[in-house]
Write an enzyme that holds these catalytic residues in place. Structure first.
Site, PDB file in Angstrom:
ATOM      1  N   TYR A 169       8.649  45.770 -20.762  1.00  0.00           N
ATOM      2  CA  TYR A 169       8.082  46.462 -19.186  1.00  0.00           C
ATOM      3  C   TYR A 169       9.422  47.357 -18.813  1.00  0.00           C
ATOM      4  O   TYR A 169      10.046  47.208 -18.144  1.00  0.00           O
ATOM      5  CB  TYR A 169       8.056  45.502 -17.998  1.00  0.00           C
ATOM      6  N   ASP A 264      16.820  51.619 -20.400  1.00  0.00           N
ATOM      7  CA  ASP A 264      16.474  51.309 -18.985  1.00  0.00           C
ATOM      8  C   ASP A 264      16.929  49.463 -18.980  1.00  0.00           C
ATOM      9  O   ASP A 264      16.641  48.177 -19.315  1.00  0.00           O
ATOM     10  CB  ASP A 264      14.848  50.624 -19.283  1.00  0.00           C
ATOM     11  N   LYS A 292      17.934  46.857  -9.194  1.00  0.00           N
ATOM     12  CA  LYS A 292      18.589  45.160  -8.869  1.00  0.00           C
ATOM     13  C   LYS A 292      19.689  45.674  -8.707  1.00  0.00           C
ATOM     14  O   LYS A 292      20.139  45.649  -7.573  1.00  0.00           O
ATOM     15  CB  LYS A 292      17.913  44.443 -10.739  1.00  0.00           C
TER      16      LYS A 292
HETATM   17  C1  LIG Z   1      13.671  46.149 -16.941  1.00  0.00           C
HETATM   18  C2  LIG Z   1      12.976  46.951 -16.141  1.00  0.00           C
HETATM   19  N1  LIG Z   1      12.962  47.943 -15.839  1.00  0.00           N
HETATM   20  C3  LIG Z   1      11.596  48.207 -14.350  1.00  0.00           C
HETATM   21  C4  LIG Z   1      11.634  48.032 -13.560  1.00  0.00           C
HETATM   22  C5  LIG Z   1      11.016  48.006 -12.333  1.00  0.00           C
HETATM   23  O1  LIG Z   1      12.018  47.750 -10.866  1.00  0.00           O
HETATM   24  P1  LIG Z   1      11.370  47.467  -9.562  1.00  0.00           P
HETATM   25  O2  LIG Z   1      10.428  46.707  -9.219  1.00  0.00           O
HETATM   26  O3  LIG Z   1      12.483  47.617  -9.202  1.00  0.00           O
HETATM   27  O4  LIG Z   1      10.521  48.840  -9.471  1.00  0.00           O
HETATM   28  C6  LIG Z   1      11.519  46.183 -13.672  1.00  0.00           C
HETATM   29  C7  LIG Z   1      11.475  45.340 -12.950  1.00  0.00           C
HETATM   30  O5  LIG Z   1      11.683  44.339 -12.966  1.00  0.00           O
HETATM   31  C8  LIG Z   1      12.358  45.756 -14.600  1.00  0.00           C
HETATM   32  O6  LIG Z   1      12.319  44.346 -14.995  1.00  0.00           O
END
Ligand SMILES: Cc1ncc(COP(=O)(O)O)c(C=O)c1O
Length: 458
Positions: A169, A264, A292
């Site tokens: 995700y 990511d 985060k």
């Molecule tokens: C690996 C990863 N990338 C991107 C995101 C998206 O981040 P945000 O919720 O701050 O938009 C998340 C959110 O859980 C994530 O776990």
């Protein structure tokens, strides 16, 4: 998050009565009342789907306050929290250093839409201690960071296709809310309404940990793939720890094909160590995305790369990306305060050791009772899986029916004062604020809950 998307759009979950097995259920009257009210304001009563408790029993808990490793809900129930705001709170709730820095900075005003020294300070902290990137751009969320990284990769390579892995995700970016079709290498099918098919047609989806599929994808789409994106350690659909050889193979095939590799690290960045999963796998990605932990609990995301790649971002280059609140001073202050703590000698060693002892002891308990239950973990991230497999590396290996067991466990844990994210596909986090005493208490609650899950009483 993936689970939440599935549930929300399938609409298959309805509220179930809360069972009275084990301990009496906690009182949720105030939370239930707030939820009813919230339903008038927000779709599904929430501002992010997984919070709606669709995958577990009962109504969502409305949290009133947090301190250290604890949260309290609107009914006054106290919990040891392993959700930690889905990862940002590596120092726990209401950390004094972050609170003081944020309140000090807030006295000067909260947003200017102009550069501040605080942006330099946070960038300096990061770039001096994270060898994976030479320049950085701050955003306000992980989604924004990923979306921008994809655009950067496309602009830099002048190619359109993106390859992602089933089970990863990356936020609610159009091009990445896609799932695999049937076949080894497939174009994605959108996993949300509202995404044009033509967007998904630019996204190739393959299974994790599969070098054959990767090789085939690069053969099939030669010179077309701008970037491959992978979670540092996939942690949104269970915890799918990849073989080092696979990640290193991924690096090589990207290099051979002049495709950019995007790590990511929204979950793993500054969590597995200051240099995240890139350091763990000893892999140099071309673009890294963060979120985060980087913002100390305030809305911050970021992406970074070499100076050469980052020079393509506007106003220096042709790839446009902007944000009214990007680099917001209050958010920068929280990031500075948090990351400064993480750089203290021994921080990650102590945290990871504590987390490892915690999960090992749970694993020993489950093994001694022959429960079909495993705790997969890396650093301070863990995942409870109702399985007898020794490792799970792809989302296809997760038994969806085992989530029924998680539901019972979640309810039993709440009744015993332990809060996990409300989905069996989500990981948990140990923070620096979890002391040995609380981890012992949490373990006892986990042992009792497992006994109930594996008894006939539920
Ligand atoms: C690996 C990863 N990338 C991107 C995101 C998206 O981040 P945000 O919720 O701050 O938009 C998340 C959110 O859980 C994530 O776990």
């Amino acid at each position: 998050m993936l689970d939440s998307i599935k549930k929300i759009f399938s609409g298959s979950e309805e509220d179930r009565p809360i069972s009275t097995t084990g301990k009496p259920d906690i009182v949720r009257a105030k939370s239930a009342e707030l939820y009813e009210k919230a339903k008038n304001y927000f779709p599904g009563g929430v501002n992010s789907p997984v919070r709606a408790f669709k995958s577990v029993y009962g109504t969502p808990l409305f949290i009133q306050k947090g301190d250290g490793c604890f949260v309290w809900d609107a009914d006054g129930n106290q919990f040891i929290d392993f959700c930690c705001s889905w990862g940002p709170l590596i120092l726990g709730h209401n950390n004094a250093k972050i609170r003081e820095k944020v309140t000090e900075v807030m006295q000067q005003g909260m947003s200017f839409g102009a550069p501040t020294a605080l942006e330099n300070d946070l960038a300096d902290l990061i770039l001096k201690n994270n060898k994976n990137i030479e320049k950085i751009r701050f955003t306000s969320s992980g989604t924004e960071a990923v979306m921008s990284a994809i655009r950067l990769a496309r602009g830099y390579t002048k190619r359109d296709k993106i390859l992602k892995f089933e089970g990863c995700y990356h936020g609610h970016v159009d091009a990445l809310l896609v799932k695999a079709g049937s076949g080894l290498v497939t174009f994605g099918e959108t996993s949300s309404a509202g995404i044009p098919k033509s967007f998904a047609d630019e996204t190739i989806v393959i299974s994790l940990n599969d070098t054959n599929a990767l090789t085939e994808a690069f053969e099939q789409f030669k010179d077309q793939i701008a970037a491959v994106i992978i979670e540092g350690v996939p942690a949104n659909n269970g915890l799918l720890i990849q073989d080092k050889e696979f990640v290193q193979f991924l690096r090589k095939i990207c290099t051979d094909n002049k495709t950019l590799l995007i790590f990511d690290e929204v979950i793993t960045g500054f969590r597995l160590g200051f240099e995240g999963a890139a350091k763990y796998y000893d892999v140099k990605a071309d673009i890294l995305t963060y979120g985060k932990v980087i913002g100390g609990g305030l809305p911050v995301g970021a992406y970074g790369a070499s100076k050469e790649i980052m020079s393509n971002i506007s106003p220096e280059g042709p790839v446009y990306q902007a944000g009214t609140l990007s680099g917001n001073p209050v958010a920068m202050a929280a990031g500075i305060a948090q990351l400064t703590e993480l750089l203290r000698s021994g921080f990650y060693k102590d945290l990871n050791k504590k987390a490892q002892e915690f999960v090992e002891s749970i694993q020993r308990f489950a093994a001694a009772r022959s429960y079909k239950f495993k705790v997969f973990s890396i650093g301070s991230i863990f995942w409870f899986a109702f399985t007898d497999k020794d490792s799970i590396k792809t989302s296809e290996e997760i038994d969806a029916s085992s989530m029924e067991k998680f539901k019972v466990m979640h309810r039993e844990l709440l009744n015993r004062g332990v809060y996990l994210g409300p989905s069996g596909y989500e990981v948990g986090f140990v923070s620096a604020a979890h002391t040995k005493i609380e981890l012992e208490k949490a373990k006892r609650a986990i042992f009792d809950s497992l006994d109930i899950v594996f008894s006939n009483r539920n």
